[in-house]
Design an enzyme around this catalytic site. Structure first.
Site, short mmCIF file in Angstrom:
data_model
loop_
_atom_site.label_atom_id
_atom_site.label_comp_id
_atom_site.label_asym_id
_atom_site.label_seq_id
_atom_site.Cartn_x
_atom_site.Cartn_y
_atom_site.Cartn_z
N ARG A 1 0.82 -1.21 0.00
CA ARG A 1 0.00 0.00 0.00
C ARG A 1 0.86 1.27 0.00
O ARG A 1 0.39 2.33 -0.40
CB ARG A 1 -1.00 -0.04 1.17
CG ARG A 1 -2.10 -1.07 0.92
CD ARG A 1 -3.16 -1.07 2.01
NE ARG A 1 -2.67 -1.64 3.25
CZ ARG A 1 -2.79 -2.91 3.60
NH1 ARG A 1 -3.40 -3.77 2.81
NH2 ARG A 1 -2.30 -3.33 4.76
N GLU B 1 3.10 -9.87 15.36
CA GLU B 1 2.45 -10.34 16.58
C GLU B 1 2.85 -11.80 16.84
O GLU B 1 3.22 -12.17 17.95
CB GLU B 1 0.94 -10.21 16.44
CG GLU B 1 0.20 -10.33 17.76
CD GLU B 1 -1.32 -10.24 17.58
OE1 GLU B 1 -2.02 -10.29 18.59
OE2 GLU B 1 -1.78 -10.15 16.43
#
Lengths: 242, 186
Positions: free
Chosen positions: A123, A160
């Site tokens: 992006r 994570e």
């Protein structure tokens, strides 16, 4: 310019800062108070330098910011339960808002002698190239492993669960070049941090990181390595409709 | 070897900026690396300008860019001609409701996705990618746009590999490229 914290701590005369910190931490001596005050001062000055939201940094009341925020769609529970995903593809469908987004960054960086705009896959590739073209800089894609065909350097970063990796072409950026790093959104800052490290490893000076969206937490606790961060808007809450 | 499409002097400069990386992603492929073009601000601007000059004022409201190098060229083109930019992505990247189109690779299959609602019936669209080889990816992109009722006006790429006959695969849709490369696959 970073104040010399050791010099500051040796000052035994109460300062305005230390008096306020004594109010915050009542059971401290004056010199302890000075130490705490100096730490507070550095914390605030770093965090103010670290994370700048456009509304509080020159663009208060700018109607473009509200339009940009409203053009972003929230997709609940993507990619997993509990995440309110900030979808910028709807911003790209609004030509005026998309152009305004790019123009705000171009206006900010145009006169800062930036020669490198590094965009994070994928992006960052939707905003970075137009910014690069607008300021006359080169565009450098920072990519996931094995996408760049030539010789690369790699930098791992934590997810994570597990790790991921960003790569930069050897020779794309020269020592001493002034660079900015672009992505659509910053949360923990892990990816941006990896991008900054890659550029610094080849001797570039990273002037700032820039994102369209930044979670409010970046003001205090982002892991960016001491680089200023410029953000246009905060994440939106879930849309009330359907 | 690369050839020019016509005598625009900007094309010569563009050709010299594309780096060829042998044996990537596998032996026998001469990979056309556009990242070196992006390192030259003037050449990158010229590339975008040539597309913009062709498409401005042609009532094109959608520029669809194919992940990920199509994003690099497609988004500035969209901004310059006043169109929306629509990313066409690999599976599971787009967060909202999508439609998908499978396409054949040399070994196996892949898939492109488009957000539902991004493109409306009757819109005039461009499809942009850095390179056309066999045309499989561009075909999938065109199929997606036509399935939602858009009219694909043209496919636009920086580079074509004519020997792979991608142009013929586009079902008669016009293809505009800036540079042709021969002998890129051995």
């Amino acid at each position: 310019m970073t104040p010399d914290i050791n010099k500051l701590n040796q000052n035994k005369t109460p300062t305005l800062c230390s008096i306020s910190s004594l109010l915050l931490f009542p059971n401290t001596s004056v010199s302890e108070g000075n130490t705490k005050a100096n730490h507070l001062f550095l914390f605030f000055s770093f965090s103010q330098h670290l994370a700048m939201f456009a509304e509080e940094n020159g663009l208060r009341g700018d109607p473009r910011l509200q339009a940009i925020s409203q053009a972003i769609r929230v997709v609940p529970h993507f990619p997993k339960q509990g995440i309110m995903f900030q979808d910028i593809t709807t911003l790209l469908l609004d030509h005026k808002a998309f152009k305004d987004t790019v123009d705000i960054f171009v206006d900010r960086y145009r006169d800062m002698h930036i020669s490198v705009v590094a965009g994070i896959e994928a992006r960052g590739f939707m905003f970075g190239p137009a910014i690069a073209l607008g300021i006359g800089a080169k565009f450098v894609p920072l990519r996931k492993p094995r996408k760049l065909p030539g010789e690369v350097i790699s930098e791992k970063y934590a997810l994570e669960y597990g790790t991921d990796c960003l790569e930069l072409h050897v020779g794309a950026v020269q020592p001493g070049e002034r660079a900015i790093v672009i992505d659509d959104l910053v949360a923990t800052g892990g990816t941006l941090s990896a991008g900054v490290k890659l550029l610094e490893r080849v001797g570039a000076e990273v002037v700032e990181c820039a994102c369209v969206i930044g979670v409010p937490e970046v003001k205090g606790q982002c892991r960016l390595i001491g680089k200023p961060l410029y953000v246009l808007v905060e994440p939106r809450q879930a849309d009330k409709c359907c | 070897m690369c050839a020019y499409r016509d005598e625009d002097p900007r094309l010569h400069d563009l050709k010299t900026k594309i780096r060829v990386v042998p044996n990537f992603p596998k032996p026998g492929i001469m990979f056309q690396d556009i990242t070196t073009l992006l390192l030259d601000p003037k050449a990158f601007k010229n590339t975008i300008d040539m597309f913009v000059e062709r498409y401005k004022g042609k009532n094109i409201s959608v520029v669809a860019g194919i992940e990920a190098r199509g994003f690099i060229f497609g988004s500035p083109i969209a901004l310059a001609i006043g169109a929306k930019f629509v990313p066409m992505r690999k599976p599971k990247k787009l967060p909202g409701k999508v439609i998908s189109q499978e396409y054949i690779l040399e070994y196996g299959r892949d898939c492109l996705e488009l957000h539902v609602g991004a493109v409306e019936h009757g819109e005039r669209a461009l499809v942009v990618d850095d390179l056309i080889a066999t045309g499989g990816t561009l075909c999938a992109a065109m199929d997606l746009l036509e399935r939602v009722g858009a009219e694909v006006v043209e496919c636009a790429c920086v580079i074509e590999l004519p020997e792979l006959k991608g142009r013929e695969r586009l079902n008669g849709k016009p293809l505009y490229v800036l540079v042709e490369c021969f002998e890129c696959c051995q």
